[in-house]
Design a protein around this motif. Structure first.
Motif, PDB file in Angstrom:
ATOM      1  N   ALA A 249       0.986  -0.944  -0.106  1.00  0.00           N
ATOM      2  CA  ALA A 249      -0.030   0.052   0.120  1.00  0.00           C
ATOM      3  C   ALA A 249       0.846   1.182   0.122  1.00  0.00           C
ATOM      4  O   ALA A 249       0.530   2.157  -0.716  1.00  0.00           O
ATOM      5  N   ALA A 250       1.970   1.345   0.895  1.00  0.00           N
ATOM      6  CA  ALA A 250       2.835   2.537   0.791  1.00  0.00           C
ATOM      7  C   ALA A 250       3.466   2.622  -0.409  1.00  0.00           C
ATOM      8  O   ALA A 250       3.663   3.720  -0.935  1.00  0.00           O
ATOM      9  N   ALA A 251       3.829   1.426  -1.301  1.00  0.00           N
ATOM     10  CA  ALA A 251       4.631   1.591  -2.598  1.00  0.00           C
ATOM     11  C   ALA A 251       3.524   1.957  -3.561  1.00  0.00           C
ATOM     12  O   ALA A 251       4.013   2.668  -4.369  1.00  0.00           O
ATOM     13  N   ASP A 252       2.303   1.365  -3.440  1.00  0.00           N
ATOM     14  CA  ASP A 252       1.333   2.056  -4.465  1.00  0.00           C
ATOM     15  C   ASP A 252       0.960   3.509  -4.258  1.00  0.00           C
ATOM     16  O   ASP A 252       0.708   4.365  -5.143  1.00  0.00           O
ATOM     17  N   GLU A 253       1.012   4.141  -3.182  1.00  0.00           N
ATOM     18  CA  GLU A 253       0.699   5.375  -2.753  1.00  0.00           C
ATOM     19  C   GLU A 253       1.918   6.358  -3.282  1.00  0.00           C
ATOM     20  O   GLU A 253       1.663   7.393  -3.921  1.00  0.00           O
ATOM     21  N   ILE A 254       3.034   5.915  -3.026  1.00  0.00           N
ATOM     22  CA  ILE A 254       4.317   6.669  -3.861  1.00  0.00           C
ATOM     23  C   ILE A 254       4.265   6.597  -5.200  1.00  0.00           C
ATOM     24  O   ILE A 254       4.634   7.664  -5.766  1.00  0.00           O
ATOM     25  N   ASN A 255       3.873   5.593  -5.592  1.00  0.00           N
ATOM     26  CA  ASN A 255       3.864   5.481  -7.048  1.00  0.00           C
ATOM     27  C   ASN A 255       2.563   6.401  -7.756  1.00  0.00           C
ATOM     28  O   ASN A 255       2.621   7.093  -8.493  1.00  0.00           O
ATOM     29  N   ARG A 256       1.473   6.465  -6.828  1.00  0.00           N
ATOM     30  CA  ARG A 256       0.356   7.376  -7.126  1.00  0.00           C
ATOM     31  C   ARG A 256       0.679   8.756  -7.250  1.00  0.00           C
ATOM     32  O   ARG A 256       0.515   9.507  -8.141  1.00  0.00           O
ATOM     33  N   GLN A 257       1.355   9.315  -6.068  1.00  0.00           N
ATOM     34  CA  GLN A 257       1.935  10.485  -6.176  1.00  0.00           C
ATOM     35  C   GLN A 257       3.034  10.983  -7.256  1.00  0.00           C
ATOM     36  O   GLN A 257       2.935  11.903  -7.859  1.00  0.00           O
ATOM     37  N   ALA A 258       3.939  10.039  -7.598  1.00  0.00           N
ATOM     38  CA  ALA A 258       4.712  10.179  -8.758  1.00  0.00           C
ATOM     39  C   ALA A 258       3.881  10.403 -10.053  1.00  0.00           C
ATOM     40  O   ALA A 258       4.399  11.262 -10.667  1.00  0.00           O
ATOM     41  N   ALA A 259       3.099   9.511 -10.076  1.00  0.00           N
ATOM     42  CA  ALA A 259       2.160   9.557 -11.394  1.00  0.00           C
ATOM     43  C   ALA A 259       1.491  10.841 -11.548  1.00  0.00           C
ATOM     44  O   ALA A 259       1.442  11.561 -12.565  1.00  0.00           O
ATOM     45  N   ALA A 260       0.967  11.433 -10.324  1.00  0.00           N
ATOM     46  CA  ALA A 260       0.234  12.531 -10.078  1.00  0.00           C
ATOM     47  C   ALA A 260       1.286  13.892 -10.498  1.00  0.00           C
ATOM     48  O   ALA A 260       0.795  14.663 -11.077  1.00  0.00           O
ATOM     49  N   ARG A 261       2.297  13.709 -10.023  1.00  0.00           N
ATOM     50  CA  ARG A 261       3.216  14.759 -10.443  1.00  0.00           C
ATOM     51  C   ARG A 261       3.820  14.844 -11.828  1.00  0.00           C
ATOM     52  O   ARG A 261       3.933  16.004 -12.354  1.00  0.00           O
ATOM     53  N   GLU A 262       3.752  13.818 -12.510  1.00  0.00           N
ATOM     54  CA  GLU A 262       4.392  13.428 -13.762  1.00  0.00           C
ATOM     55  C   GLU A 262       3.182  14.301 -14.559  1.00  0.00           C
ATOM     56  O   GLU A 262       3.237  14.817 -15.846  1.00  0.00           O
ATOM     57  N   ALA A 263       2.001  13.740 -14.108  1.00  0.00           N
ATOM     58  CA  ALA A 263       1.054  14.152 -15.069  1.00  0.00           C
ATOM     59  C   ALA A 263       0.615  15.635 -14.962  1.00  0.00           C
ATOM     60  O   ALA A 263       0.434  16.370 -16.015  1.00  0.00           O
ATOM     61  N   ASP A 264       0.596  16.316 -13.830  1.00  0.00           N
ATOM     62  CA  ASP A 264       0.734  17.487 -13.663  1.00  0.00           C
ATOM     63  C   ASP A 264       1.770  18.400 -14.565  1.00  0.00           C
ATOM     64  O   ASP A 264       1.556  19.537 -15.279  1.00  0.00           O
ATOM     65  N   LYS A 265       2.975  17.930 -14.353  1.00  0.00           N
ATOM     66  CA  LYS A 265       4.088  18.517 -15.190  1.00  0.00           C
ATOM     67  C   LYS A 265       3.867  18.499 -16.612  1.00  0.00           C
ATOM     68  O   LYS A 265       4.170  19.287 -17.362  1.00  0.00           O
ATOM     69  N   ALA A 266       3.268  17.238 -17.088  1.00  0.00           N
ATOM     70  CA  ALA A 266       2.925  17.091 -18.285  1.00  0.00           C
ATOM     71  C   ALA A 266       2.031  18.125 -18.960  1.00  0.00           C
ATOM     72  O   ALA A 266       1.857  18.925 -19.889  1.00  0.00           O
TER      73      ALA A 266
END
Length: 396
Positions: free
Chosen positions: A337-354
């Motif tokens: 669950a902790a790894a999934d949350e880290i991946n979700r936050q990273a994906a959100a940052r990448e999407a916002d950046k794009a």
């Protein structure tokens, strides 16, 4: 065409000379003049300077068009008696200038489309590397090994162009996640195999214990049956002896009865004694048999108690193993669950950046289309994004 018309340029158009300019065919000379300005050179699309030059020439066409269109519109509103001629001329002029603008910009437009397609291919390829990390929760070790081999096979090089760094980062990140998932999965599968082995050993030991207990009980039963048979044979022998002795005694008594009547009482006493001894012997035999039966029952009760204690020990060990396994599975679930949350936050940052990059790119293209150089447009967007320009912001 008069000498006055020949020397009038776009910059010279005014309300005074408008009547001599905005006539049928009167704007064609300005189209030719603009063509001479923007079509006299062929910028190099391979260089940024050349691409910027094409954008500048295209913007100049729009500027020149406005320089003619605005006074023409003013003149058209001024002279209501000739609206159709001026309107037709202006319409043709605008269409021609728009076509010229598009024609001048077409090489840059085509190049931008091709360049965007090239970038999209690279972005898709980088995303394909990231996609190997999608939903790793239930993937087996064999599949993870295949995924790692596939990612490791991705070659870095000049064919990635400016996306080589992104591709390298994606490859490294994906391999790190896949290898971590592989390590965790291998550990999980090893633990599962060990649990299966321990259960099999426990079941085998329990089976061996049951078989040993059955064999021991069978041996004990056989021993008891043998003792009972031996006791029965002893009882039968004693009875036969007693019967034989009784027959002999009776025979002797019968022989002596006729001869010595006086000895009858003594013989009767002797028989009474023998019968008493027989009863005592029989009582002893019965007591011994009851004692042996009590001992056998006590041994059976002891074995049952040992079996119950062993079963309770096995159940306790099983409950402890299940509790440990549940705790381990809970820890794994928490880590996932902790790894999934880290991946979700990273994906959100990448999407916002794009998302911000696309909006900034659209704003940059608009500035360039409006006549700004790409460097100036980039600086303007940066200042606005950093909120250093008062009362102006970019809406993301």
């Amino acid at each position: 065409m008069s000498a006055q018309q020949q020397i009038i340029t776009i910059d010279d158009i005014s309300a005074e000379n408008a009547p001599t300019i905005f006539v049928a065919g009167g704007l064609s000379r300005f189209i030719d003049a603009v063509k001479e300005e923007v079509c006299g050179e062929v910028p190099d699309l391979k260089t940024k300077k050349g691409r910027d030059r094409i954008a500048s020439l295209s913007a100049r066409v729009s500027t020149r068009k406005a320089s003619v269109e605005k006074p023409g519109r003013d003149y058209l509103r001024h002279i209501k008696t000739l609206p159709k001629v001026v309107e037709d001329e202006l319409r043709e002029f605008v269409l021609t200038m728009n076509a010229l603008r598009d024609e001048v910009r077409k090489p840059l437009t085509d190049w931008e489309a091709a360049d965007q397609a090239r970038k999209d291919r690279h972005v898709d390829a980088v995303q394909a590397i990231h996609d190997f990390c999608t939903d790793l929760a239930d993937i087996g070790a064999a599949v993870l090994l295949e995924s790692i081999a596939s990612v490791e096979a991705v070659q870095m090089g000049d064919h990635w162009e400016e996306f080589e760094t992104d591709a390298a980062r994606a490859k490294e990140s994906t391999l790190t996640k896949l290898r971590a998932a592989l390590t965790a999965r291998q550990q999980y599968e090893a633990e599962q195999a060990e649990l299966v082995r321990l259960r099999a050993e426990a079941e085998a030991q329990a089976q061996r214990d049951r078989e040993a207990e059955i064999a021991r009980a069978a041996a004990e039963q056989a021993r008891l049956q043998a003792e009972q048979r031996a006791q029965a044979e002893r009882d039968a022998a004693i009875k036969r002896e007693a019967d034989a002795k009784a027959v002999a005694d009776r025979r002797e008594l019968e022989l002596k009865f006729a001869a010595e009547q006086s000895e009858r009482a003594a013989a009767q006493a002797a028989r009474d004694k023998i019968e008493a001894e027989q009863r005592a012997a029989q009582q002893k035999i019965d007591d011994e048999r009851r004692h042996q039966q009590a001992m056998a029952q006590a041994e059976a009760d002891r074995i049952a108690a040992v079996q119950r204690a062993e079963q309770e020990r096995i159940d306790s060990e099983r409950r402890q193993a299940e509790a440990a396994e549940n705790a381990r599975l809970a820890e794994i679930a928490r880590a996932n669950a902790a790894a999934d949350e880290i991946n979700r936050q990273a994906a959100a940052r990448e999407a916002d950046k794009a998302h911000k990059a696309r909006i900034n790119r659209a704003a940059l293209d608009a500035f360039v289309a409006g006549g700004m150089t790409e460097e100036c447009a980039k600086q303007a967007i940066t200042l606005i994004a950093q909120r250093k320009i008062p009362a102006i912001s970019i809406t993301y």
